[in-house]
Write a protein that holds these residues in place. Structure first.
Motif, PDB file in Angstrom:
ATOM      1  N   ARG A  21       0.842  -1.197   0.000  1.00 46.87           N
ATOM      2  CA  ARG A  21       0.000   0.000   0.000  1.00 46.87           C
ATOM      3  C   ARG A  21       0.874   1.242   0.000  1.00 46.87           C
ATOM      4  O   ARG A  21       2.030   1.214   0.445  1.00 46.87           O
ATOM      5  CB  ARG A  21      -0.947   0.021   1.187  1.00 46.87           C
ATOM      6  N   GLU A  22       0.305   2.333  -0.521  1.00 45.82           N
ATOM      7  CA  GLU A  22       1.016   3.610  -0.521  1.00 45.82           C
ATOM      8  C   GLU A  22       1.172   4.104   0.920  1.00 45.82           C
ATOM      9  O   GLU A  22       0.262   3.921   1.739  1.00 45.82           O
ATOM     10  CB  GLU A  22       0.241   4.642  -1.336  1.00 45.82           C
ATOM     11  N   PRO A  23       2.295   4.705   1.271  1.00 50.65           N
ATOM     12  CA  PRO A  23       2.470   5.216   2.628  1.00 50.65           C
ATOM     13  C   PRO A  23       1.352   6.200   2.988  1.00 50.65           C
ATOM     14  O   PRO A  23       1.015   7.089   2.206  1.00 50.65           O
ATOM     15  CB  PRO A  23       3.834   5.921   2.573  1.00 50.65           C
ATOM     16  N   GLY A  24       0.760   5.999   4.153  1.00 51.06           N
ATOM     17  CA  GLY A  24      -0.311   6.884   4.597  1.00 51.06           C
ATOM     18  C   GLY A  24      -1.701   6.496   4.138  1.00 51.06           C
ATOM     19  O   GLY A  24      -2.684   7.075   4.608  1.00 51.06           O
ATOM     20  N   SER A  25      -1.821   5.529   3.230  1.00 51.80           N
ATOM     21  CA  SER A  25      -3.146   5.119   2.738  1.00 51.80           C
ATOM     22  C   SER A  25      -3.816   4.198   3.755  1.00 51.80           C
ATOM     23  O   SER A  25      -3.151   3.584   4.591  1.00 51.80           O
ATOM     24  CB  SER A  25      -3.022   4.426   1.389  1.00 51.80           C
ATOM     25  N   GLN A  26      -5.119   4.090   3.646  1.00 55.93           N
ATOM     26  CA  GLN A  26      -5.885   3.247   4.560  1.00 55.93           C
ATOM     27  C   GLN A  26      -6.949   2.470   3.799  1.00 55.93           C
ATOM     28  O   GLN A  26      -7.379   2.864   2.705  1.00 55.93           O
ATOM     29  CB  GLN A  26      -6.556   4.092   5.648  1.00 55.93           C
ATOM     30  N   GLY A  27      -7.363   1.362   4.408  1.00 51.78           N
ATOM     31  CA  GLY A  27      -8.465   0.589   3.842  1.00 51.78           C
ATOM     32  C   GLY A  27      -8.167   0.071   2.456  1.00 51.78           C
ATOM     33  O   GLY A  27      -7.083  -0.439   2.172  1.00 51.78           O
ATOM     34  N   GLU A  28      -9.133   0.236   1.561  1.00 56.38           N
ATOM     35  CA  GLU A  28      -9.028  -0.332   0.227  1.00 56.38           C
ATOM     36  C   GLU A  28      -8.266   0.552  -0.744  1.00 56.38           C
ATOM     37  O   GLU A  28      -8.065   0.168  -1.898  1.00 56.38           O
ATOM     38  CB  GLU A  28     -10.444  -0.594  -0.318  1.00 56.38           C
ATOM     39  N   HIS A  29      -7.848   1.720  -0.299  1.00 56.67           N
ATOM     40  CA  HIS A  29      -7.170   2.669  -1.180  1.00 56.67           C
ATOM     41  C   HIS A  29      -5.657   2.471  -1.149  1.00 56.67           C
ATOM     42  O   HIS A  29      -5.083   2.122  -0.116  1.00 56.67           O
ATOM     43  CB  HIS A  29      -7.509   4.105  -0.772  1.00 56.67           C
ATOM     44  N   GLY A  30      -5.022   2.696  -2.289  1.00 51.76           N
ATOM     45  CA  GLY A  30      -3.563   2.707  -2.361  1.00 51.76           C
ATOM     46  C   GLY A  30      -2.906   1.347  -2.397  1.00 51.76           C
ATOM     47  O   GLY A  30      -1.687   1.244  -2.201  1.00 51.76           O
ATOM     48  N   ILE A  31      -3.658   0.277  -2.670  1.00 52.36           N
ATOM     49  CA  ILE A  31      -3.080  -1.068  -2.679  1.00 52.36           C
ATOM     50  C   ILE A  31      -2.589  -1.423  -4.074  1.00 52.36           C
ATOM     51  O   ILE A  31      -3.264  -1.182  -5.079  1.00 52.36           O
ATOM     52  CB  ILE A  31      -4.117  -2.106  -2.192  1.00 52.36           C
ATOM     53  N   SER A  32      -1.383  -2.009  -4.140  1.00 51.90           N
ATOM     54  CA  SER A  32      -0.792  -2.457  -5.398  1.00 51.90           C
ATOM     55  C   SER A  32      -0.204  -3.846  -5.204  1.00 51.90           C
ATOM     56  O   SER A  32       0.155  -4.230  -4.084  1.00 51.90           O
ATOM     57  CB  SER A  32       0.316  -1.495  -5.866  1.00 51.90           C
ATOM     58  N   LEU A  33      -0.085  -4.595  -6.292  1.00 55.99           N
ATOM     59  CA  LEU A  33       0.521  -5.928  -6.244  1.00 55.99           C
ATOM     60  C   LEU A  33       1.729  -5.965  -7.165  1.00 55.99           C
ATOM     61  O   LEU A  33       1.656  -5.513  -8.317  1.00 55.99           O
ATOM     62  CB  LEU A  33      -0.484  -7.007  -6.653  1.00 55.99           C
ATOM     63  N   PHE A  34       2.830  -6.531  -6.658  1.00 57.20           N
ATOM     64  CA  PHE A  34       4.068  -6.651  -7.412  1.00 57.20           C
ATOM     65  C   PHE A  34       4.479  -8.118  -7.487  1.00 57.20           C
ATOM     66  O   PHE A  34       4.307  -8.872  -6.531  1.00 57.20           O
ATOM     67  CB  PHE A  34       5.192  -5.855  -6.736  1.00 57.20           C
ATOM     68  N   ALA A  35       5.045  -8.500  -8.623  1.00 59.11           N
ATOM     69  CA  ALA A  35       5.611  -9.841  -8.793  1.00 59.11           C
ATOM     70  C   ALA A  35       7.121  -9.740  -8.619  1.00 59.11           C
ATOM     71  O   ALA A  35       7.808  -9.104  -9.433  1.00 59.11           O
ATOM     72  CB  ALA A  35       5.265 -10.389 -10.173  1.00 59.11           C
ATOM     73  N   LEU A  36       7.638 -10.358  -7.566  1.00 59.46           N
ATOM     74  CA  LEU A  36       9.056 -10.246  -7.230  1.00 59.46           C
ATOM     75  C   LEU A  36       9.712 -11.617  -7.207  1.00 59.46           C
ATOM     76  O   LEU A  36       9.233 -12.526  -6.512  1.00 59.46           O
ATOM     77  CB  LEU A  36       9.227  -9.609  -5.841  1.00 59.46           C
ATOM     78  N   PRO A  37      10.804 -11.798  -7.936  1.00 58.97           N
ATOM     79  CA  PRO A  37      11.584 -13.034  -7.753  1.00 58.97           C
ATOM     80  C   PRO A  37      12.035 -13.135  -6.294  1.00 58.97           C
ATOM     81  O   PRO A  37      12.381 -12.132  -5.664  1.00 58.97           O
ATOM     82  CB  PRO A  37      12.768 -12.848  -8.699  1.00 58.97           C
ATOM     83  N   ALA A  38      12.006 -14.332  -5.759  1.00 61.76           N
ATOM     84  CA  ALA A  38      12.303 -14.509  -4.338  1.00 61.76           C
ATOM     85  C   ALA A  38      13.732 -14.133  -3.977  1.00 61.76           C
ATOM     86  O   ALA A  38      14.021 -13.860  -2.810  1.00 61.76           O
ATOM     87  CB  ALA A  38      12.022 -15.944  -3.929  1.00 61.76           C
ATOM     88  N   ASP A  39      14.636 -14.128  -4.961  1.00 63.82           N
ATOM     89  CA  ASP A  39      16.028 -13.780  -4.682  1.00 63.82           C
ATOM     90  C   ASP A  39      16.309 -12.293  -4.863  1.00 63.82           C
ATOM     91  O   ASP A  39      17.471 -11.877  -4.911  1.00 63.82           O
ATOM     92  CB  ASP A  39      16.970 -14.605  -5.559  1.00 63.82           C
TER      93      ASP A  39
END
Length: 388
Positions: A169-187
């Motif tokens: 989530r974006e810093p300072g956001s709350q609830g359902e706002h500011g959420i993002s999903l990232f695909a990150l290699p585990a390494d």
């Protein structure tokens, strides 16, 4: 609605049952529980590269089998029956739906292709609960990308996965706002993973920490700050997959109990002939059938949501179906596992008999992806909102 299996679905069910009856029998499950590092790699290789179970829902364009969620639910029910310990649930029920619903074709092509090939184990790291407030990892925008910081206390197969789909989530956001999903290699530099001890030793959880992890725009699964609808639907779909697994576990523990009471004798007759035992077994069977009906309906709704032509308006129906399925399946599995221990008598809680394995799986699964009480409250709130 009228529901009947196709020949292909019956083939998946029967072949999975035959395979797991040998590869994940009681001795194999106990051997897997004794492993402290990983699941059985030979078993996973057979599942991923011979049976192609992780490729089940991956589109054919990415090297998968192009089947739907109903077929995966058929498989998950059998996995629950035999307490399969593997990265299959995390990969197929958490990560794959997130990638399928993502709006990033290059990312989908890369990671779904790797999952279909059996080269990648994946999972989702979002928090502990089913609501948006459980997302605590922050994603701070910087020139050329984002910097991720925070932790997820319990991530399924988090220490083993090759790919982490991380909800932020974006810093300072709350609830359902500011959420993002990232695909990150585990390494990826900055990711620290530590395995955790678990009540259910057939599942593996990990604490995942992110310290200054850098992510690029190309690693976003959708529009930045607008990821809650995607995450919400993925969690609902995963809850349905877990409900299928729990129903399979409840069916198996009922079968174990029926076999035991048929051979256990008291007063020179099998205890299965006693009316009180019959009533308790009949009650278990009734609850299993109710749970099965709930999760099959929910699986059909999830399949429609995941279809290429799926309608986002199905989100409301998906939430209700997932809540109903998880509520019934969790309560049924725990009830049947507890009854099985009781009906086994003095040996029911001993290590040599299997009911305690199902009891642990039932108790752990009851708390995961929403407790029955939480789903009941969500279902009630949704029904009240729909009142005229």
């Amino acid at each position: 609605m009228e529901f009947a299996f196709t020949e292909e679905q019956l083939m998946i069910r029967d072949s999975a049952e035959r395979f797991l009856a040998q590869a994940s029998d009681s001795s194999a499950v106990r051997a897997g529980m004794a492993r402290v590092d990983d699941y059985d790699p030979a078993l996973w290789q057979r599942i991923a590269q011979e049976l192609y179970w992780p490729a089940l829902m991956v589109p054919e364009a990415y090297g998968g089998m192009g089947l739907g969620f109903v077929e995966l639910a058929v498989l998950q029910e059998q996995c629950g029956r035999f307490l399969l310990g593997s990265p299959l649930f995390a990969t197929a029920c958490l990560a794959t739906p997130a990638l399928l619903l993502a709006d990033n074709p290059p990312l989908q092509a890369h990671w779904l292709g790797a999952i279909a090939a059996g080269d990648t184990r994946a999972t989702l790291a979002w928090g502990a609960g089913m609501d948006a407030d459980s997302v605590r990892i922050t994603a701070r925008a910087e020139a050329g990308g984002y910097v991720l910081d925070g932790l997820c206390a319990q991530v399924l197969d988090g220490a083993l996965a090759d790919l982490l789909i991380v909800a932020t989530r974006e810093p300072g956001s709350q609830g359902e706002h500011g959420i993002s999903l990232f695909a990150l290699p585990a390494d990826t530099p900055g990711i620290i993973r530590n395995a955790l001890p678990t009540l259910d030793q057939t599942r593996r959880l990990a604490r995942v920490e992110l310290h200054g992890v850098r992510a690029a725009d190309a690693q976003l699964l959708g529009v930045v700050g607008q990821g809650w609808p995607l995450l919400r639907d993925v969690l609902s779909i995963a809850a349905i997959g877990l409900a299928a697994e729990q129903t399979g576990g409840a069916q198996q523990v009922l079968d174990l109990t029926l076999a035991y009471v048929a051979e256990r004798k008291q007063f020179n007759r099998p205890i299965a002939s006693f009316q009180a035992i019959k009533h308790r077994c009949a009650d278990m069977m009734l609850q299993v059938e109710c749970a099965r009906s709930a999760f099959w309906y929910a699986a059909c709704v999830a399949g429609e949501r995941l279809a290429v032509e799926g309608d986002p308006a199905l989100a409301s129906e998906l939430l209700a179906a997932a809540a109903t399925a998880k509520l019934h399946a969790s309560e049924t599995f725990f009830h049947c596992a507890a009854e099985s221990i009781q009906l086994h008598g003095g040996v029911g809680f001993t290590w040599e008999y299997d009911p305690h394995l199902y009891f642990k799986r039932a108790r752990a699964g009851e708390q995961w992806l929403g407790t029955p009480a939480w789903h009941a409250e969500r279902l009630a709130a949704q029904l009240l909102e729909q009142r005229p």
